[in-house]
Design a protein around this motif. Structure first.
Motif, short mmCIF file in Angstrom:
data_model
loop_
_atom_site.label_atom_id
_atom_site.label_comp_id
_atom_site.label_asym_id
_atom_site.label_seq_id
_atom_site.Cartn_x
_atom_site.Cartn_y
_atom_site.Cartn_z
N PHE A 62 0.82 -1.20 0.00
CA PHE A 62 0.00 0.00 0.00
C PHE A 62 0.86 1.26 0.00
O PHE A 62 0.35 2.35 0.10
N ASN A 129 3.10 7.90 2.66
CA ASN A 129 3.34 6.49 2.37
C ASN A 129 4.48 5.93 3.21
O ASN A 129 4.43 4.80 3.68
N LYS A 169 -6.02 3.40 1.61
CA LYS A 169 -4.93 3.31 2.57
C LYS A 169 -5.38 3.75 3.96
O LYS A 169 -4.97 3.17 4.98
N LYS A 172 -7.02 0.87 5.52
CA LYS A 172 -6.02 -0.07 6.00
C LYS A 172 -5.40 0.39 7.32
O LYS A 172 -5.13 -0.41 8.22
#
Length: 348
Positions: A62, A129, A169, A172
Motif C-alpha cells: 500500500f 506512504n 490506505k 487499512k
C-alpha cells in the motif's frame, strides 16, 4: 510464511502474501520514480501494484502513490527536487526511515521554494506512504488528510482515483489500529464508488486496476475478521477483475487462487480447495520468477496428506522444496521440511 490468522482452524495451509517491491536508481533522472499522471502511466502503475515482484528489497503493497511526479518535469528547475525525492526513496528501500524522512523534508522545502503546488502535494504523499510503511499510523493519517485536502483545493472530487486510493490506505490504517467500524466503512465506500465508475465505463483499466486492489484488501480484512464466506466472494471478484485487466498468467492471480483455496480449506471444502490450488499451480508454472510459488505446491501436498493420498502429497512437497531452493526462499524450505516430515510420519 506465517500461518493463517486463525491457527485453530488451519495448521498447515499457508497464505501467499502479496509482495510488491521496487528498485530505485538515483543515477538516472529519467528513471520513473513513481507514477506520472498520464493514462498509460497510471495503467502501468496499477499493474505494478498488483504484481508480485520478488527481485528487490522493499515490500510496499500500500506504499505506492498514484499521484506520480505531477507538476514536475525534467527541466533544470525541477531536476534537483526529483533527485532529492529519489534519494529519499532509496533510503526507504534500504529501511533507513530516519534518512528517508530527513531527505523528503529537504525535498518539501525545495518544492515550497519553487512555489510548485503539485510538487508539494506529491512530497506530502510520499511522506504519508513512508509513515504508513513505518507503521506510524497517526502521522500517516494526518499526512494523507493533508494530501486529500490539497487535491480538493485543485478541484479534485471524492471519487477521483487518487482520492479513492488514499481512502483505501486510510481504511487499512484504521484496520491496523483495530478501528474496524471506520475501516469497513472505508472499504465499502471505495468498492461502491469504483463499481459505480465501472458501470459507466466497464473497460476503464485504471478503474479496474484500483478495483482489483480494493477488493483484495477488503477480502483480506473480512478474512482476518473470520467472515470467510464474504471474504471468499470478494477474493473471487478480485480474481475476476485481475484476470480481466492482466490476463490469466499473472502473479496476483496465483495469490488470489491460493487465498480462495485456503478459505475453502478452512470451510472443510477440500475438493474446492484442491481445485483452486491446482489452478494456481497451472498458472504459476508460467511464472518462473515467482519467489514464493513453493507455497502452492506445499498447500497441495497438505491437501493430499489430509485426503490420505501420500504419494501425491510427497510429490508436491518435494516439488515445493525444489522450487524454494531454486529461489533461495528460506520460509518455503521450512514449510517443505515440515510437510515432508508429516508425510514420513503418516507412512509409518
Amino acid at each position: 510464511m506465517s500461518l493463517l490468522f486463525n491457527t485453530r482452524l488451519v495448521k498447515c495451509i499457508k497464505r501467499i502474501f502479496p509482495v510488491v517491491k521496487h528498485n530505485i536508481s538515483i543515477n538516472s533522472y529519467k528513471q520513473t520514480l513513481a507514477f506520472p499522471n498520464s493514462k498509460q502511466s497510471v495503467q502501468t502503475s496499477i499493474r505494478y501494484i498488483l504484481s508480485n515482484r520478488t527481485n528487490a528489497a522493499k515490500s510496499i503493497v500500500f506504499g505506492f502513490s498514484l499521484l506520480g511526479l505531477i507538476g514536475l518535469d525534467e527541466s533544470d528547475k525541477d531536476k534537483e527536487l526529483i533527485y532529492t525525492i529519489k534519494r529519499g526513496l532509496l533510503h526507504l528501500q534500504n529501511d533507513d526511515y530516519n534518512a528517508f524522512e530527513q531527505t523528503l523534508h529537504e525535498a518539501l522545502k525545495m518544492a515550497y521554494d519553487l512555489k510548485n503546488f503539485d510538487g508539494v502535494t506529491y512530497v506530502y504523499d510520499v511522506l504519508a506512504n513512508g509513515a504508513f510503511m513505518n507503521k506510524e499510523y497517526e502521522k500517516a493519517k494526518n499526512l494523507f488528510t493533508t494530501v486529500i485536502s490539497r487535491l480538493f483545493d485543485q478541484g479534485g472530487l471524492e471519487d477521483d482515483l487518487n482520492v479513492l486510493h488514499i481512502s483505501l490506505k486510510l481504511s487499512k490504517i484504521y484496520e491496523a489500529q483495530k478501528d474496524y467500524k471506520n475501516s469497513e466503512i472505508g472499504y465499502i465506500y471505495c468498492v461502491q464508488r469504483l463499481e459505480k465508475k465501472l458501470k459507466i465505463d466497464p473497460e476503464n483499466e485504471d478503474v479496474l486496476g484500483l478495483y482489483a486492489i480494493t477488493l483484495d484488501a477488503y477480502a483480506r480484512y473480512l478474512m482476518n475478521q473470520g467472515q470467510t464466506k464474504n471474504a471468499r466472494a470478494y477474493f473471487r471478484k478480485a480474481y475476476n477483475a485481475s484476470v480481466k485487466l492482466n490476463g490469466e498468467v499473472f502473479e496476483m492471480n496465483v495469490i488470489l487462487l491460493n487465498d480462495l483455496g485456503t478459505l475453502c480449506y478452512i470451510q472443510g471444502k477440500l475438493d474446492k480447495a484442491l481445485h483452486y490450488f491446482k489452478k494456481a499451480e497451472q498458472i504459476g508454472q508460467h511464472l518462473p520468477d515467482m519467489e514464493n510459488f513453493s507455497t502452492v505446491y506445499i498447500n497441495l501436498g497438505n491437501i493430499y496428506l489430509k485426503q490420505g493420498m501420500l504419494k501425491e502429497a510427497e510429490q508436491n512437497c518435494v516439488e515445493g522444496m525444489k522450487n524454494a531452493k531454486r529461489h533461495r526462499y528460506d520460509e518455503g524450505k521450512k514449510e517443505a521440511e515440515i510437510c515432508l516430515a508429516e508425510i514420513k510420519s503418516a507412512m509409518k
